[in-house]
Motif scaffolding. Structure first.
Motif, mmCIF file in Angstrom:
data_model
loop_
_atom_site.group_PDB
_atom_site.id
_atom_site.type_symbol
_atom_site.label_atom_id
_atom_site.label_comp_id
_atom_site.label_asym_id
_atom_site.label_seq_id
_atom_site.Cartn_x
_atom_site.Cartn_y
_atom_site.Cartn_z
ATOM 1 N N LEU A 239 0.694 -1.100 -0.002
ATOM 2 C CA LEU A 239 0.314 -0.056 0.165
ATOM 3 C C LEU A 239 0.838 1.190 0.039
ATOM 4 O O LEU A 239 1.847 1.236 0.889
ATOM 5 C CB LEU A 239 -0.880 0.058 1.297
ATOM 6 C CG LEU A 239 -1.929 -1.008 1.348
ATOM 7 C CD1 LEU A 239 -2.868 -0.870 2.787
ATOM 8 C CD2 LEU A 239 -3.042 -0.786 0.042
ATOM 9 N N GLY A 240 0.597 2.196 -0.906
ATOM 10 C CA GLY A 240 1.273 3.507 -0.934
ATOM 11 C C GLY A 240 0.310 4.560 -1.543
ATOM 12 O O GLY A 240 -0.581 4.348 -1.997
ATOM 13 N N GLU A 241 1.134 5.579 -1.724
ATOM 14 C CA GLU A 241 0.347 6.890 -2.359
ATOM 15 C C GLU A 241 1.291 7.304 -3.215
ATOM 16 O O GLU A 241 2.459 7.290 -3.264
ATOM 17 C CB GLU A 241 0.331 7.908 -1.217
ATOM 18 C CG GLU A 241 -0.765 7.737 -0.065
ATOM 19 C CD GLU A 241 -0.705 8.438 1.037
ATOM 20 O OE1 GLU A 241 0.004 9.670 1.063
ATOM 21 O OE2 GLU A 241 -1.603 8.557 2.091
ATOM 22 N N THR A 242 0.695 7.958 -4.374
ATOM 23 C CA THR A 242 1.369 8.267 -5.408
ATOM 24 C C THR A 242 0.675 9.450 -6.353
ATOM 25 O O THR A 242 -0.435 9.495 -6.013
ATOM 26 C CB THR A 242 1.828 7.347 -6.433
ATOM 27 O OG1 THR A 242 2.597 7.680 -7.728
ATOM 28 C CG2 THR A 242 0.521 6.490 -6.975
ATOM 29 N N ARG A 243 1.309 10.049 -7.090
ATOM 30 C CA ARG A 243 0.549 11.280 -7.729
ATOM 31 C C ARG A 243 0.452 10.946 -9.435
ATOM 32 O O ARG A 243 1.677 10.391 -10.077
ATOM 33 C CB ARG A 243 1.226 12.428 -7.840
ATOM 34 C CG ARG A 243 1.129 13.301 -6.388
ATOM 35 C CD ARG A 243 2.026 14.336 -6.011
ATOM 36 N NE ARG A 243 3.443 13.636 -5.733
ATOM 37 C CZ ARG A 243 4.612 14.363 -5.489
ATOM 38 N NH1 ARG A 243 4.431 15.595 -5.294
ATOM 39 N NH2 ARG A 243 5.533 13.766 -4.928
ATOM 40 N N ILE A 244 -0.653 10.930 -9.793
ATOM 41 C CA ILE A 244 -1.000 10.270 -10.966
ATOM 42 C C ILE A 244 -1.225 11.458 -12.015
ATOM 43 O O ILE A 244 -2.207 12.408 -11.641
ATOM 44 C CB ILE A 244 -2.147 9.195 -11.053
ATOM 45 C CG1 ILE A 244 -1.478 7.961 -10.680
ATOM 46 C CG2 ILE A 244 -2.433 8.988 -12.475
ATOM 47 C CD1 ILE A 244 -2.729 6.833 -10.801
ATOM 48 N N LYS A 245 -0.878 11.415 -13.252
ATOM 49 C CA LYS A 245 -0.979 12.624 -14.257
ATOM 50 C C LYS A 245 -2.367 12.746 -14.406
ATOM 51 O O LYS A 245 -3.017 11.882 -14.944
ATOM 52 C CB LYS A 245 0.052 12.440 -15.237
ATOM 53 C CG LYS A 245 0.066 13.892 -16.095
ATOM 54 C CD LYS A 245 1.278 13.932 -17.207
ATOM 55 C CE LYS A 245 1.251 15.086 -17.750
ATOM 56 N NZ LYS A 245 2.503 15.179 -18.832
ATOM 57 N N SER A 246 -3.029 13.834 -14.666
ATOM 58 C CA SER A 246 -4.408 14.228 -14.961
ATOM 59 C C SER A 246 -4.124 15.544 -15.821
ATOM 60 O O SER A 246 -4.360 16.534 -15.080
ATOM 61 C CB SER A 246 -5.272 14.282 -13.799
ATOM 62 O OG SER A 246 -6.670 14.430 -14.312
ATOM 63 N N GLY A 247 -4.453 15.500 -17.056
ATOM 64 C CA GLY A 247 -3.988 16.547 -17.814
ATOM 65 C C GLY A 247 -2.649 17.131 -17.663
ATOM 66 O O GLY A 247 -1.557 16.670 -17.823
ATOM 67 N N ASP A 248 -2.900 18.344 -17.033
ATOM 68 C CA ASP A 248 -1.534 19.142 -16.864
ATOM 69 C C ASP A 248 -1.254 19.076 -15.357
ATOM 70 O O ASP A 248 -0.232 19.797 -15.117
ATOM 71 C CB ASP A 248 -1.672 20.666 -17.253
ATOM 72 C CG ASP A 248 -1.981 20.650 -18.794
ATOM 73 O OD1 ASP A 248 -2.527 21.853 -19.329
ATOM 74 O OD2 ASP A 248 -1.380 19.847 -19.454
#
Length: 538
Positions: A239-248
């Motif tokens: 389990l972890g946290e990440t940032r996923i690209k959404s548009g810009d």
């Protein structure tokens, strides 16, 4: 009209069924013998015309209750052809012996209705009609043909249920607001839901650094890759946290990697999902110095607990989906086995029984091969000394019938004792020897030896490896296939030329990798192939 029995009119066997069941319904409704014969003969005349000239022909036999004192048995034959125009003599004769026949042809559909009054309508009660239904539902087969028809109907029903089950699970996976994919241990993406496909601009085919970098924030990439590697090596959740690209911009997601277990507890793939937690994350960042932070944190922990629960539900969903997709195949195989007991070889050929059986068998073999591939693991296993001479002797015993049938010549030179897992090494050598016998159009000659001098490469030259060679005089292969011959489901020939599912050599590579060794080959079309197996001495 209360429908009692339905018959598709395809061939002469169906004509016999139509006549016998028309006669039986008339008999069970209390008609005299002459009326039974007239009714069933009229039905047979039109049915014969349908079989000879018709298309998509269907016969329905039933009871029509006009009123309490007036009831009749009815035969309705529908067809996509204007039957009466095709054979007016048959309809004329049917009308003559029945006296109650109606015909219509409209919108490319012909309907023939043959009826016969029931002499004692009072005796034909609802209970009696139910007895009729039960009789034809549970009646023993009139012939092997009748039995195979019933089994085919059951198979069709099972197939429809399987399709419904697949659609339900697909709809569930595509509608939930979670990005989901299933990945095997070779990092290949086996399946992904619509939410993930729509979110990413480029298709996600491989779960590796290059693909992840296209949508994962570069600061989070190392954490995700490390978690994925650890989850694979320890067979545990991540389990972890990440940032996923959404548009810009980038949106925070909770990522979970869960082992996708088969029914027997083995690992075949991994369920990976991303859940949007951006709102919670922004709240934490905004209010981290606020006095209400503890309350917000408690709410977030509660939300995270719910997410963990949902992750477990997703794991259970993957297990149930796997079970539901496998169970119908088991039932199909059982029914095919039962259905073939009373059929002659000619009947099996006539009803495509062998083709159905072979197709089901190939699917069963494919599932077994893929399962065997997924089970290749060294967890909680210890290397022991394995005498390859004894192993080869066992393998040749298993292949004795093939060797005798092809009059094969097997040359065996002394082989070493190596450290490894006996079962896996046996599977490795079995696959290679079996291939040498299979891919051969002449009398096979197979030579098994341990001679590092012939292996012209750095591994053999190092002296740190036992080198085992399996050479044959078979059909060989072009060097252009060297880059993909060990990949899953790779076949260089049509199935009707040489059997197999394209998994054997992938299994060999997996086994030798477990032993920290290597495998390669040399080959020329028409001159044969030599496989080189390198097993560490320590």
């Amino acid at each position: 009209m209360k429908e009692i029995v339905k018959i598709n009119l395809d061939n002469e066997m169906d004509l016999i069924l139509a006549h016998k069941r028309s006669m039986k319904i008339a008999e069970m409704c209390g008609m005299p013998s002459s009326s039974q014969t007239r009714f069933s003969t009229a039905v047979s005349e039109v049915a014969r015309c349908s079989i000879a000239k018709g298309k998509n022909s269907l016969l329905v036999l039933g009871i029509n209750i006009i009123k309490a004192t007036q009831k009749e048995i009815v035969a309705i034959l529908t067809d996509a052809v204007d039957l009466k125009s095709c054979n007016p003599e048959a309809f004329s004769y049917a009308a003559k012996i029945s006296g109650n026949i109606e015909y219509s042809y409209f919108n490319n559909q012909s309907v023939t209705r043959i009826s016969q009054q029931v002499p004692s309508p009072g005796l034909l009660s609802e209970t009696k009609i139910k007895v009729l239904l039960d009789y034809f539902k549970y009646e023993p087969p009139l012939s092997p043909y009748d039995e195979i028809r019933k089994k085919n109907i059951e198979l069709i029903a099972l197939s429809e249920k399987l399709g419904e089950s697949e659609n339900r699970y697909r709809q569930l996976a595509n509608t939930i607001p979670v990005l989901i994919c299933i990945v095997n241990e070779r990092n290949h993406v086996l399946l992904k839901n619509e939410s993930l496909e729509n979110h990413l601009k480029a298709p996600l085919l491989v779960f590796d650094k290059k693909s992840l970098s296209t949508f994962i924030h570069h600061d989070d990439l190392a954490v995700i890759l490390e978690g994925w590697s650890k989850a694979k090596s320890t067979r545990s959740d991540f389990l972890g946290e990440t940032r996923i690209k959404s548009g810009d911009t980038y949106i925070w997601h909770l990522v979970s990697i869960i082992p996708n277990k088969a029914e027997d507890g083995t690992f075949s793939s991994w369920l990976i999902n991303f859940v949007d937690i951006n709102a919670q994350k922004m709240i934490v960042e905004t209010l981290k110095d606020n006095s209400e932070l503890k309350i917000i944190q408690g709410e977030l922990e509660n939300a995270n607990s719910k997410l963990l629960f949902k992750n477990k539900e997703l794991e259970q969903f993957a297990y149930i989906a796997s079970h539901d997709l496998q169970e119908p195949l088991r039932k199909i195989m059982i029914m095919l086995s039962r259905a073939g007991i009373h059929l002659s070889e000619e009947q099996k050929k006539q009803y495509y029984f062998d083709k159905i059986t072979n197709a089901a068998g190939r699917l069963s073999n494919l599932i077994t091969d893929v399962l065997n591939y997924s089970r290749i693991d060294i967890k909680e296993q210890h290397f022991v000394e394995v005498d390859l001479n004894e192993t080869i002797s066992e393998i040749l015993g298993d292949l004795s019938m093939v060797i005798e049938e092809k009059n094969a010549v097997i040359n065996i030179n002394p082989l070493p004792r190596v450290l490894g897992l006996h079962t896996q090494l046996r599977q490795l050598l079995y696959n290679l020897v079996n291939n040498a016998l299979k891919f051969n159009t002449d009398q096979p000659t197979v030579t098994i030896s341990s001679d590092s001098a012939e292996a012209d490469d750095t591994l053999a030259a190092s002296g740190n490896y036992h080198v085992i060679s399996i050479a044959d005089n078979g059909i060989g292969m072009d060097s252009q296939y060297s880059g993909r011959i060990f990949d899953m489901f790779q076949r260089l020939h049509e199935r009707d030329q040489y059997g197999g599912n394209g998994i054997g050599l992938a299994l060999c590579r997996r086994i030798i990798e477990n032993h920290n060794g290597a495998i390669n080959f040399t080959s020329k079309p028409g001159e044969g192939t030599t496989f080189w197996v390198y097993i560490p001495k320590k």
